[in-house]
Write a protein that holds these residues in place. Sequence first.
Motif, PDB file in Angstrom:
ATOM      1  N   UNK B  67       0.857  -1.177   0.000  1.00  0.00           N
ATOM      2  CA  UNK B  67       0.000   0.000   0.000  1.00  0.00           C
ATOM      3  C   UNK B  67       0.899   1.234   0.000  1.00  0.00           C
ATOM      4  N   UNK B  68       0.567   2.251  -0.801  1.00  0.00           N
ATOM      5  CA  UNK B  68       1.463   3.402  -0.882  1.00  0.00           C
ATOM      6  C   UNK B  68       1.595   4.165   0.429  1.00  0.00           C
ATOM      7  N   UNK B  69       2.739   4.743   0.638  1.00  0.00           N
ATOM      8  CA  UNK B  69       2.976   5.531   1.843  1.00  0.00           C
ATOM      9  C   UNK B  69       2.186   6.833   1.756  1.00  0.00           C
ATOM     10  N   UNK B  70       1.652   7.239   2.878  1.00  0.00           N
ATOM     11  CA  UNK B  70       0.854   8.460   2.892  1.00  0.00           C
ATOM     12  C   UNK B  70       1.554   9.564   3.689  1.00  0.00           C
ATOM     13  N   UNK B  71       2.083   9.184   4.816  1.00  0.00           N
ATOM     14  CA  UNK B  71       2.768  10.169   5.659  1.00  0.00           C
ATOM     15  C   UNK B  71       4.130   9.613   6.040  1.00  0.00           C
ATOM     16  N   UNK B  72       5.136  10.447   5.952  1.00  0.00           N
ATOM     17  CA  UNK B  72       6.477  10.047   6.348  1.00  0.00           C
ATOM     18  C   UNK B  72       6.954  11.100   7.320  1.00  0.00           C
ATOM     19  N   UNK B  78       7.886  16.685   8.741  1.00  0.00           N
ATOM     20  CA  UNK B  78       7.113  15.552   8.221  1.00  0.00           C
ATOM     21  C   UNK B  78       6.700  15.817   6.788  1.00  0.00           C
ATOM     22  N   UNK B  82       2.600  11.209  -1.871  1.00  0.00           N
ATOM     23  CA  UNK B  82       1.626  10.687  -2.828  1.00  0.00           C
ATOM     24  C   UNK B  82       2.411   9.879  -3.836  1.00  0.00           C
ATOM     25  N   UNK B 439      -9.301   8.275   9.029  1.00  0.00           N
ATOM     26  CA  UNK B 439      -7.942   8.276   9.565  1.00  0.00           C
ATOM     27  C   UNK B 439      -7.024   9.081   8.662  1.00  0.00           C
ATOM     28  N   UNK B 440      -7.044   8.749   7.416  1.00  0.00           N
ATOM     29  CA  UNK B 440      -6.178   9.482   6.509  1.00  0.00           C
ATOM     30  C   UNK B 440      -7.016  10.017   5.366  1.00  0.00           C
ATOM     31  N   UNK B 442      -8.175  11.458   1.922  1.00  0.00           N
ATOM     32  CA  UNK B 442      -7.656  11.377   0.566  1.00  0.00           C
ATOM     33  C   UNK B 442      -8.414  12.368  -0.289  1.00  0.00           C
ATOM     34  N   UNK B 550      -8.014  15.833  16.185  1.00  0.00           N
ATOM     35  CA  UNK B 550      -8.751  14.866  16.994  1.00  0.00           C
ATOM     36  C   UNK B 550     -10.158  14.644  16.424  1.00  0.00           C
TER      37      UNK B 550
END
Lengths: 681, 619
Positions: B67-72, B78, B82, B439-440, B442, B550
């Motif tokens: 699965x592609x990375x979303x946050x590094x 940070x 994409x 959560x993330x 898109x 939150x």
Amino acid sequence: MKCVLIAGDSAEVLFYWTDPDFQQDVQDQYGLSQEEGQRPPAFEDSINTLFAPIIISCSTMVDRLGDSYACFTTESDHIYVLHQFDDCLYIAVNGDGEEGEDDLRRKIFVTKKLIEVLFGMVTLSSNLLRKELRPQDTEQRTRLWKQLQGLLETYSRLRENDQSFLVEAVERLIHPTLCEQCIEFLERRLVQHLNSTSSLERCGEEVLHAFILVHTKLLAFYSSRNTSTLNPSDLLTLIVMAQNMYHSNTDEEDPGPEDVDSVSGSGPEMFYTPEPSPTNRRSNRPSRGETPMFEFVDPDIQIAEDSLQTLEVPPPDPAAPCRVFLEVSLKDGLYPMMPHSMYCLPLWPGITLVLLTKIPNSGVAMSVYVYLEAFAKLEKRLYEGQEGSAATRGQPTIHDLRGKLDKFIKALGPCDIQTSQLQNVWSEFKKRAFTRGGPGFTKELIPWCKSMKTQLCGVYKQCFLNEASRGATAPQRLSPALQDQAQAMVQEKLIDWKDFLLVKSKRNITMHLTYLEDFPGLIHFICVDRSTGQMIAPSLNITERSTSELGKGPLAQFLRGKVWGLVRTTRQYLQKGYTTVTLRDGDFYFCYFLWFENETGYKLEEVDLPVLADDSAPIGMLARDYYRKLLRYYSKNHQGEVVKCYELITIHLGVIPTEYILQHCRQLASKLWEPSRNPLL
Amino acid sequence: MAELMMPDSRRCTYFFLYDGSKVQGEGDPTREGICYFYPEKTPIDKQELLCGQLAGVSRCVSELSSSPVRVLRLRHSKFAIKMEEDFFWALGCSADFPTVSMCDLLDQLISLFCFYNGPVRQSYQENSRETLALHWSRYLLYLQTGSTELHHIFSCLRTIDSTHIDPLLLLKAALILQACQRCPLVLAGCILFRGRVVSTQMPPDLTVKVMAHETQTYNKDKKPNGVSSSAPLSRAVTSTTVHLTLSELQDLRSTTVDRESRSHSTPSKDNRPQRTCLSRTLSDTPSTDSHTDLETDSPDTPLKLDGLLSPVLSRGAEQSAARPTVNPLLFQFSESSPSTNRKGPRSGGNEEEDEDDSVLEKSYYYSFHSHGGNTSQADLQGEASPLAEASALENEPSATPMSDRRSGPGCWTPGQEGSPEGRAASRGSRDGRNSGGASLPRVGDKDRAVVPMTLYQHRVKGLVLALLVEPHFQRDTEAMEEVYHSSLASLNGLEAHLRTMAPGPPGPQGPYIFAHYDCIQNTLTTNVSGRAGGDQDHSFVRATSLLHSHFCNSEALQEAIIRSARTAVYATRSVAQETYFLQHGGVVRNSGVPNHQDTAFSLPSKARHRLLKHGVSLL
């Protein structure tokens, strides 16, 4: 999909732990890339190959950018958390949504803590630690990794199910009379008896602490006089270790309050009661119904050279204590990672007596620590560019140490410890640092500081970790007979209480007795005294069979999720300096408070707390004691006053008006710590 | 705008686009793959280091997790990531910027690029890196300037301060837009004044994109690439090609006005009636939530598309015959869009909201007439019949081939060259188009397929009328002139009024700070000024960003109070809005012990009371 991995600086895997899902996943990936007919590589190799690019990239970033990876999140919510301790890179992975970033970071720090407790100051030299964590000998490696993997699994299980490990504070059994009796018993009878037997039988050891655990809850704790207190972080770690040794699955073994009578004295008890023969005692352990870590499906794989499953690990000597390294605070300062022996004596399933002893040569550890610290300080100063006399400032100066270290090395000679290398490095160091016309205290001395540190760690290792291999005739331990005596004494004392204790450990506080009337709408609370590292909360059992105050099955599971989530949330806010949090979440109203009091219960005013970075050490007491730092920070403005720190978490029904909720919180806070009813004293 | 710009308002520390396909062999230097790097002054070896390491490690992690990375995250900063085909985007921010907002920003940036330039791969084939680098930097600048930190946290639209404006002017703006929509080639429009939205008919994310062009022309008074000034009309009118994703287009078409009631002069053969919806104003939202809407639209739109895109139809028809497999995707998408809309805090309105809108629409409708419109009362009553008609249509089994045809003509699908991966990837990115939460997020996950459209702009000094129109609008002189002339006078009038409106003193600050975010219109009301960043302001912004994250990550959370020794912030949210409130100086040194007299707990009632006069109702 869980994994924890430790890598050394040359990208080799020093230790790993995976759950079956992760392992399967890795094998699937390798299955795809393998050509027909070729045997897939050993699991250890696969995991090494898969993670190598990440590890290498991480060190490139450190070298060239001075920054390193902290966390990856993928679109499918897989989380990777990375943390570098000296030369070791720790990676924790979750792909099943059960752990958040905070949980993974905590797991990393707990892994680190476990390694510190097991290896002590050897962890200060990454070179030595590497050899310790990944012994050349396959059998040794298997045994060690299994031990660590078991500890990690036990920790994860406790963190998932046990409130005391959720908030990282020790929970006591609430029965003041019995607790008092037991403490008295430990003091007057047990410890006194043990310490007064002949030194030969004790092998020179001296019992410092004794405590009784009922599952994870503390029934009684006694420290002999003039002994440093055991800090909560160490105590929690010891509880994990004890649980790992005599893991009793709550589900299997918990008779439930209803059918205690029918169970006591018959079948199941026999099963769990340790056999008199020490060897059999341990051999019961594998039956604990836990999934073996290395479950290879393909028989071919089992032949693979490195697979650990094929190797039968001989059972360790049952009467041998576990060497643990714990913090000792003396008048002249804190000494971290001082060697102790830990004896876990099972009384009945779920009830354990733990003895912590001081070993005869532990003075060596203290000296080593002093020298290590001195060299580390010197190295730091030289690094910062201070040279000459500026580098040698501080207490004690390196000049003071010179004579002491000479004597220290001389004294080590007769103790079977190889000191030639230390001696060589030390004389070389002296030549450079102290001789006239020599380079003196310049940057060139830095590598010599490093080697001195390594050599000192080496001596420490020889003294405290390699006893077995030194082939000593009499192993360093309390004699088995003495251990049996201790076990029998406590068994005799508690035999009538046994069943009561087991039930009590499940139902420490019963909500419906008093709290429901006093606090209508209150669903759950957790109260923690952070100055002593102890907590109190109604029990929250989530197993199918046992009903708790919060119902059973799905309902309890749902509430458990809420409690766990709430604790995680409040930590995030606390990390950013917020000490009061209230949340209206669905049908519930959550409150969180952190406050300070002095010894007489007078509420102290709040101060701005430090705001921490996202990747700072997790807030808790097990791995890094955040609250100890917090108390130290707060006490700066309250010199000469004992400052106590409390936390309260409550969950109410959302329909209750906020004023009442806040009143409840206030009453709870004062009631729980009222001296007359204080169950924690 | 510039007056509100804070020195540190540029949240982005790094941004780069890296094309992995250019660096395949061992010897290929990393710099070959760097399409764009911000800040441009960065030394090339640092660029190479960052691109190489981040792209490499992300690829490795993506393979491990499939699965592609979303946050590094690094220790000190940070990156939102994409990964698509061989392209790798990374947008770096400081560690205290909310991750949710950072990912939003990257998505916005990419979709903005695609809006004006079409698919990335294609635009890099057609244009030089230097040209496109200019574009990236422009979009980056556009998305970052002129906003306060709060605006960045919510990544919201910049609107005019409606509290200082006669509501009639807003109405007038809405009417101008409606009038324009009588031309069937006009899909939707918005009116902007000095870089701020006065009225819009488009969903917020599309308005942001349209505004980018306007802001640039307004700021620089210089024609960006690809603009063709239309000769017959005055120089105030420009049009440029833009690229809409299928979903955006579908949203627009599903809510446009009844085409029967539109004026004559079009070559359109479209005679399928649609749900009547005469006006869309600031308070309006695309009503994709309503099921009837979707059901009627999905079979309906393709027909229109075919008719309207006739110039490109011939090519597309063959393709559609050859690729019958695409239609499940399209259907899946149209079904998934309402559910994803509901997820996040930025989700589309709830049903009550929609009802409100329909009331509003009617009232606007009447006022429209009183201003001398030429539609008849019958149109309004006709609302029911097209629906019935459409639902009858829906039952026809022909729905599937029709929707298939829609994807064929006039669409650029990079995966069309027969690569199954491309198709699979586009399927993967279909969900979560508008979910700011979960959560993330898109947001703005653009569909691969884009449809060329035209952005028509008519400028009257600081005022701009921007319309999204069918591509052949430009060639249709008659239609163009009609739109131009019908709106010219009103635009002049509106401009004159807006210009004379004093920008207004920055209202009395009051003993409190608040921020009110409208998740549906994507707008923010606040009394935090960009410049006077007091201590309290900073702690308010910090608390807000924590609480907003939150809220985004928790579905059930409705209300929160958080307090440190010095500040207490109250936050509450509903499906449609988020509100944050801080009372100045009210926090007495509390001991932190649970105490119902703690001033923090009186915040909810104070907020309710105080914010009423800002038009925020928390009841």
